[in-house]
Design an enzyme around this catalytic site. Sequence first.
Site, PDB file in Angstrom:
ATOM      1  CG  HIS A 248      -1.748  -1.177   1.420  1.00 24.11           C
ATOM      2  ND1 HIS A 248      -2.874  -1.420   0.678  1.00 24.11           N
ATOM      3  CD2 HIS A 248      -1.624  -2.233   2.272  1.00 24.11           C
ATOM      4  CE1 HIS A 248      -3.422  -2.560   1.062  1.00 24.11           C
ATOM      5  NE2 HIS A 248      -2.683  -3.075   2.023  1.00 24.11           N
TER       6      HIS A 248
HETATM    7  C1  BDR Z   1      -2.819   0.608   5.490  1.00 24.96           C
HETATM    8  O1  BDR Z   1      -2.988   0.054   6.787  1.00 24.96           O
HETATM    9  C2  BDR Z   1      -1.754  -0.336   7.326  1.00 24.96           C
HETATM   10  O2  BDR Z   1      -1.850  -1.585   7.909  1.00 24.96           O
HETATM   11  C3  BDR Z   1      -0.739  -0.256   6.210  1.00 24.96           C
HETATM   12  O3  BDR Z   1       0.515   0.149   6.711  1.00 24.96           O
HETATM   13  C4  BDR Z   1      -1.323   0.762   5.263  1.00 24.96           C
HETATM   14  O4  BDR Z   1      -0.941   2.079   5.610  1.00 24.96           O
HETATM   15  C5  BDR Z   1      -3.521  -0.268   4.486  1.00 24.96           C
HETATM   16  O5  BDR Z   1      -4.878  -0.352   4.793  1.00 24.96           O
END
Ligand code: BDR
Length: 319
Positions: A248
């Site tokens: 992400h």
């Molecule tokens: C987001 O949530 C976190 O667990 C990850 O680092 C990312 O920023 C994805 O939903």
Amino acid sequence: MSPKVAGGPRPIIIDTDPGQDDAIAILAALASPEIEVLGITAVAGNVPLELTARNSLILVELAGRPDVPVFAGCDRPLRRELVTAEHVHGKTGIDGADLPEPSTALQPQHAVDWMIETLRAAGDREVTICPVGPMTNVATVLETAPDTARHIREIVCMGGGFFGGGNTTPTAEFNVFVDPDAAQIVLHCGAPITMLPLDVTHKALMTAAWIDQLRALGSRTGEAAAGMLDFYERFDVDKYGMSGGPLHDPNVIAYLLRPDLYRGRLCNVEVETASSLTLGMTVVDWWNVTDRPPNCQFITEVDSDGFYELLLDLLARLP
Ligand code: BDR
Ligand code: CA
């Protein structure tokens, strides 16, 4: 902040809750000659603040950039209890690799105070803020010092999700779910906002071959990144039955460097802050069916190969 030379590296602040994917975002930004990381501000999210702050110090150490200052920020969401995600990221938040002990300490100033000071010392529309965790720190800055908004060039964040639903509840993505009130404040601050939601991050999945390429760099960063991602990817592959896990947060850094890899639409985005059923949902007026003004560029498409080539290229520059 000293005045920047036109055409020089783009000054950014990374607001983060590392997290293995945050880790790759931080490393990629530190590796890029086109970006100047003014500081890293830690927030509670994937794991509690004490760990996200320590992880940020570990990551500047790993990148050979202990000169980049790290500040600890808010230890809980604005109006709610903290929800964490050790089941995804492990006990430390960045499980999976042997990582160096930090040689530096946290800055004594609170992240919010430092951000306010830094923004006020900058020119109009000068600094880009990159939130890749819950937006508690950034919202606190904007609530306490609304005058800082005019110094923000752009807020480019990872968060939200609309067409493909959520990853924490059926309708909410983790970062927005943890602090929906903060996300709603940020969306209304008046600065230009670009959001990289699950709708785009789920279109760029890691492959085992790509992680092998990281390891094959033969550097300590390549080895550590591969270890962290092997650990992290397992969760999404098992949970969603995907062929590989989404990475992400590095999409934020890739977007800064190569916006041509992405496509989206400027539209109105609001966050649900009241309903217990859809708390933290990003409600996107994609078809412009309301008279609510557009406030966010909501990204939905990415050139996945281009994204992973860029990341590999950046990580290859680190020790
Ligand atoms: C987001 O949530 C976190 O667990 C990850 O680092 C990312 O920023 C994805 O939903
Ligand atoms: Ca994150």
